[in-house]
Design a protein around this motif. Structure first.
Motif, PDB file in Angstrom:
ATOM      1  N   ALA A  56       0.806  -1.218   0.000  1.00 21.08           N
ATOM      2  CA  ALA A  56       0.000   0.000   0.000  1.00 21.08           C
ATOM      3  C   ALA A  56       0.837   1.264   0.000  1.00 21.08           C
ATOM      4  O   ALA A  56       0.293   2.370   0.120  1.00 21.08           O
ATOM      5  CB  ALA A  56      -0.930  -0.002   1.212  1.00 21.08           C
ATOM      6  N   ALA A  57       2.145   1.150  -0.139  1.00 27.68           N
ATOM      7  CA  ALA A  57       3.006   2.335  -0.096  1.00 27.68           C
ATOM      8  C   ALA A  57       2.703   3.271  -1.256  1.00 27.68           C
ATOM      9  O   ALA A  57       2.652   2.838  -2.420  1.00 27.68           O
ATOM     10  CB  ALA A  57       4.475   1.916  -0.137  1.00 27.68           C
ATOM     11  N   PRO A  58       2.490   4.551  -0.979  1.00 26.91           N
ATOM     12  CA  PRO A  58       2.256   5.507  -2.079  1.00 26.91           C
ATOM     13  C   PRO A  58       3.559   5.811  -2.800  1.00 26.91           C
ATOM     14  O   PRO A  58       4.657   5.655  -2.249  1.00 26.91           O
ATOM     15  CB  PRO A  58       1.718   6.736  -1.354  1.00 26.91           C
ATOM     16  N   LEU A  59       3.438   6.222  -4.027  1.00 24.51           N
ATOM     17  CA  LEU A  59       4.620   6.664  -4.751  1.00 24.51           C
ATOM     18  C   LEU A  59       5.081   8.011  -4.202  1.00 24.51           C
ATOM     19  O   LEU A  59       4.265   8.803  -3.717  1.00 24.51           O
ATOM     20  CB  LEU A  59       4.312   6.789  -6.237  1.00 24.51           C
ATOM     21  N   VAL A  67       9.325  11.420 -16.709  1.00 30.58           N
ATOM     22  CA  VAL A  67       8.664  10.136 -16.933  1.00 30.58           C
ATOM     23  C   VAL A  67       9.565   8.998 -16.441  1.00 30.58           C
ATOM     24  O   VAL A  67       9.095   8.029 -15.838  1.00 30.58           O
ATOM     25  CB  VAL A  67       8.339   9.965 -18.430  1.00 30.58           C
ATOM     26  N   ARG A  68      10.851   9.124 -16.677  1.00 27.77           N
ATOM     27  CA  ARG A  68      11.789   8.089 -16.255  1.00 27.77           C
ATOM     28  C   ARG A  68      11.844   7.976 -14.737  1.00 27.77           C
ATOM     29  O   ARG A  68      11.893   6.871 -14.190  1.00 27.77           O
ATOM     30  CB  ARG A  68      13.186   8.401 -16.804  1.00 27.77           C
ATOM     31  N   ALA A  69      11.817   9.112 -14.044  1.00 25.50           N
ATOM     32  CA  ALA A  69      11.868   9.086 -12.579  1.00 25.50           C
ATOM     33  C   ALA A  69      10.620   8.424 -12.003  1.00 25.50           C
ATOM     34  O   ALA A  69      10.696   7.636 -11.050  1.00 25.50           O
ATOM     35  CB  ALA A  69      12.018  10.500 -12.030  1.00 25.50           C
ATOM     36  N   VAL A  70       9.469   8.741 -12.589  1.00 24.84           N
ATOM     37  CA  VAL A  70       8.223   8.132 -12.120  1.00 24.84           C
ATOM     38  C   VAL A  70       8.250   6.624 -12.373  1.00 24.84           C
ATOM     39  O   VAL A  70       7.835   5.826 -11.527  1.00 24.84           O
ATOM     40  CB  VAL A  70       7.010   8.778 -12.802  1.00 24.84           C
ATOM     41  N   ALA A  71       8.755   6.216 -13.537  1.00 25.11           N
ATOM     42  CA  ALA A  71       8.844   4.792 -13.854  1.00 25.11           C
ATOM     43  C   ALA A  71       9.761   4.071 -12.876  1.00 25.11           C
ATOM     44  O   ALA A  71       9.474   2.947 -12.431  1.00 25.11           O
ATOM     45  CB  ALA A  71       9.342   4.610 -15.287  1.00 25.11           C
ATOM     46  N   THR A  72      10.862   4.718 -12.521  1.00 28.21           N
ATOM     47  CA  THR A  72      11.783   4.122 -11.554  1.00 28.21           C
ATOM     48  C   THR A  72      11.132   3.994 -10.184  1.00 28.21           C
ATOM     49  O   THR A  72      11.287   2.981  -9.496  1.00 28.21           O
ATOM     50  CB  THR A  72      13.064   4.966 -11.451  1.00 28.21           C
ATOM     51  N   ASP A  73      10.377   5.014  -9.770  1.00 26.48           N
ATOM     52  CA  ASP A  73       9.670   4.951  -8.489  1.00 26.48           C
ATOM     53  C   ASP A  73       8.670   3.796  -8.475  1.00 26.48           C
ATOM     54  O   ASP A  73       8.522   3.090  -7.470  1.00 26.48           O
ATOM     55  CB  ASP A  73       8.922   6.262  -8.218  1.00 26.48           C
ATOM     56  N   ARG A  74       7.979   3.583  -9.579  1.00 21.74           N
ATOM     57  CA  ARG A  74       6.997   2.497  -9.654  1.00 21.74           C
ATOM     58  C   ARG A  74       7.678   1.146  -9.508  1.00 21.74           C
ATOM     59  O   ARG A  74       7.225   0.280  -8.757  1.00 21.74           O
ATOM     60  CB  ARG A  74       6.241   2.564 -10.972  1.00 21.74           C
ATOM     61  N   ASP A  75       8.793   0.971 -10.211  1.00 17.91           N
ATOM     62  CA  ASP A  75       9.500  -0.303 -10.118  1.00 17.91           C
ATOM     63  C   ASP A  75      10.169  -0.483  -8.758  1.00 17.91           C
ATOM     64  O   ASP A  75      10.230  -1.598  -8.237  1.00 17.91           O
ATOM     65  CB  ASP A  75      10.542  -0.407 -11.233  1.00 17.91           C
ATOM     66  N   ARG A  76      10.663   0.605  -8.198  1.00 14.95           N
ATOM     67  CA  ARG A  76      11.303   0.510  -6.883  1.00 14.95           C
ATOM     68  C   ARG A  76      10.302   0.066  -5.821  1.00 14.95           C
ATOM     69  O   ARG A  76      10.638  -0.696  -4.910  1.00 14.95           O
ATOM     70  CB  ARG A  76      11.941   1.842  -6.517  1.00 14.95           C
ATOM     71  N   ARG A  77       9.058   0.520  -5.912  1.00 16.05           N
ATOM     72  CA  ARG A  77       8.032   0.093  -4.964  1.00 16.05           C
ATOM     73  C   ARG A  77       7.820  -1.421  -5.047  1.00 16.05           C
ATOM     74  O   ARG A  77       7.717  -2.104  -4.017  1.00 16.05           O
ATOM     75  CB  ARG A  77       6.713   0.819  -5.235  1.00 16.05           C
ATOM     76  N   ALA A 138       1.612  -4.893 -15.190  1.00 20.22           N
ATOM     77  CA  ALA A 138       1.110  -6.197 -14.760  1.00 20.22           C
ATOM     78  C   ALA A 138       1.376  -6.408 -13.271  1.00 20.22           C
ATOM     79  O   ALA A 138       0.533  -6.960 -12.554  1.00 20.22           O
ATOM     80  CB  ALA A 138       1.776  -7.304 -15.580  1.00 20.22           C
ATOM     81  N   GLY A 139       2.543  -5.977 -12.803  1.00 17.15           N
ATOM     82  CA  GLY A 139       2.837  -6.100 -11.383  1.00 17.15           C
ATOM     83  C   GLY A 139       1.917  -5.245 -10.535  1.00 17.15           C
ATOM     84  O   GLY A 139       1.402  -5.687  -9.506  1.00 17.15           O
ATOM     85  N   GLU A 140       1.683  -4.021 -10.982  1.00 13.33           N
ATOM     86  CA  GLU A 140       0.804  -3.126 -10.232  1.00 13.33           C
ATOM     87  C   GLU A 140      -0.647  -3.609 -10.253  1.00 13.33           C
ATOM     88  O   GLU A 140      -1.414  -3.340  -9.322  1.00 13.33           O
ATOM     89  CB  GLU A 140       0.916  -1.710 -10.783  1.00 13.33           C
ATOM     90  N   ALA A 141      -1.027  -4.333 -11.309  1.00 19.80           N
ATOM     91  CA  ALA A 141      -2.396  -4.848 -11.389  1.00 19.80           C
ATOM     92  C   ALA A 141      -2.675  -5.886 -10.307  1.00 19.80           C
ATOM     93  O   ALA A 141      -3.834  -6.129  -9.959  1.00 19.80           O
ATOM     94  CB  ALA A 141      -2.649  -5.453 -12.771  1.00 19.80           C
ATOM     95  N   LEU A 142      -1.622  -6.485  -9.750  1.00 23.16           N
ATOM     96  CA  LEU A 142      -1.795  -7.463  -8.676  1.00 23.16           C
ATOM     97  C   LEU A 142      -2.043  -6.799  -7.319  1.00 23.16           C
ATOM     98  O   LEU A 142      -2.542  -7.441  -6.390  1.00 23.16           O
ATOM     99  CB  LEU A 142      -0.554  -8.350  -8.568  1.00 23.16           C
TER     100      LEU A 142
END
Length: 243
Positions: A56-59, A67-77, A138-142
């Motif tokens: 449940a951690a927020p970004l 866009v790259r920084a946001v993508a990295t934050d998503r994967d880091r979570r 796909a990972g976030e969809a879980l």
């Protein structure tokens, strides 16, 4: 988007997430919790709460983030979720039922093992290849259904509840390959040792892996079976096919 908890291989793209075990274990956990047949003990509750925090951690809130920084934050979570799950999986403190569930979550999020932040040493644990850029959507969809499941798990034993842990079916599978035992004697320093049969010294198998979700044993072709291999659960489970 279809959810990987509902159907194996529901994630889109040429390399779907390995969710067969997660589909099975999540459905079983939901049934047990709904029927009040699983009242987690303190160790299970602690693990569930820690994993839920990652789920449940927020970004991070970043002004003008690229866009790259946001993508990295998503994967880091997602990577932090995997690493927290592995920590509790390998600590050996949770019940067999919780072990099965944590192992299934770890399997599904394995593509984030080294992404976006790879381990700091060449000998650090590795769990195979995988895409250079994991299927983040796909990972976030879980996450939504996992949040609901772990929320129910973390709240399943109010004060005064007597722990109740249902049994888990053992399993056995053959694996042809090597298992490596990793150590971390200092920060950023990893060691790795290939496990061999204590009788014949064989290292490549094919091993017969037997597990009751409490203990793993390795059977060598020479006939010797050992559970004194020193391997962490993830060092075996994450190398096996999606069971």
């Amino acid at each position: 988007m279809a959810n990987g908890l509902d159907a194996h291989g529901a994630a889109p793209g040429p390399q779907p997430l390995p969710t067969r075990a997660l589909t099975r274990e999540a459905a079983q956990a939901r049934r047990l919790l709904a029927a009040a047949r699983w009242h987690p003990d303190p160790a299970d509750l602690a693990a569930a709460s820690a994993v839920l925090d990652r789920l449940a951690a927020p970004l991070p809130a970043r002004r003008g983030a690229s866009v790259r920084a946001v993508a990295t934050d998503r994967d880091r979570r997602l990577q932090r979720l995997l690493r927290t799950t592995l920590h509790h999986l390998d600590a050996g403190a949770v019940s067999p039922r919780a072990t099965a569930l944590l192992a299934a979550v770890a399997r599904a999020f394995l593509p984030w093992h080294s992404f976006p932040n790879p381990p700091g040493a060449a000998a650090a644990p590795g769990c195979g290849g995988g895409p250079s850029a994991p299927p983040t959507e796909a990972g976030e969809a879980l996450l939504p259904r996992l949040i609901a499941l772990f929320t129910a798990l973390a709240a399943a034993s109010p004060p005064g509840t007597v722990p109740l842990t249902p049994p888990v079916e053992p399993w056995q599978v053959r694996y042809e390959g090597r298992f490596r035992r990793h150590g971390r004697p200092a920060a950023g320093v990893w060691t790795a040792e290939t496990v061999g049969c204590p009788a014949c010294g064989g290292q490549a198998g094919p091993w017969t892996v037997t597990c009751d979700w409490r203990r793993l044993s390795l059977g060598c072709p020479c006939g010797v079976v050992t559970d004194e291999h020193g391997l962490a659960f993830s060092e075996v489970w994450l190398l096996l096919p999606d069971l």
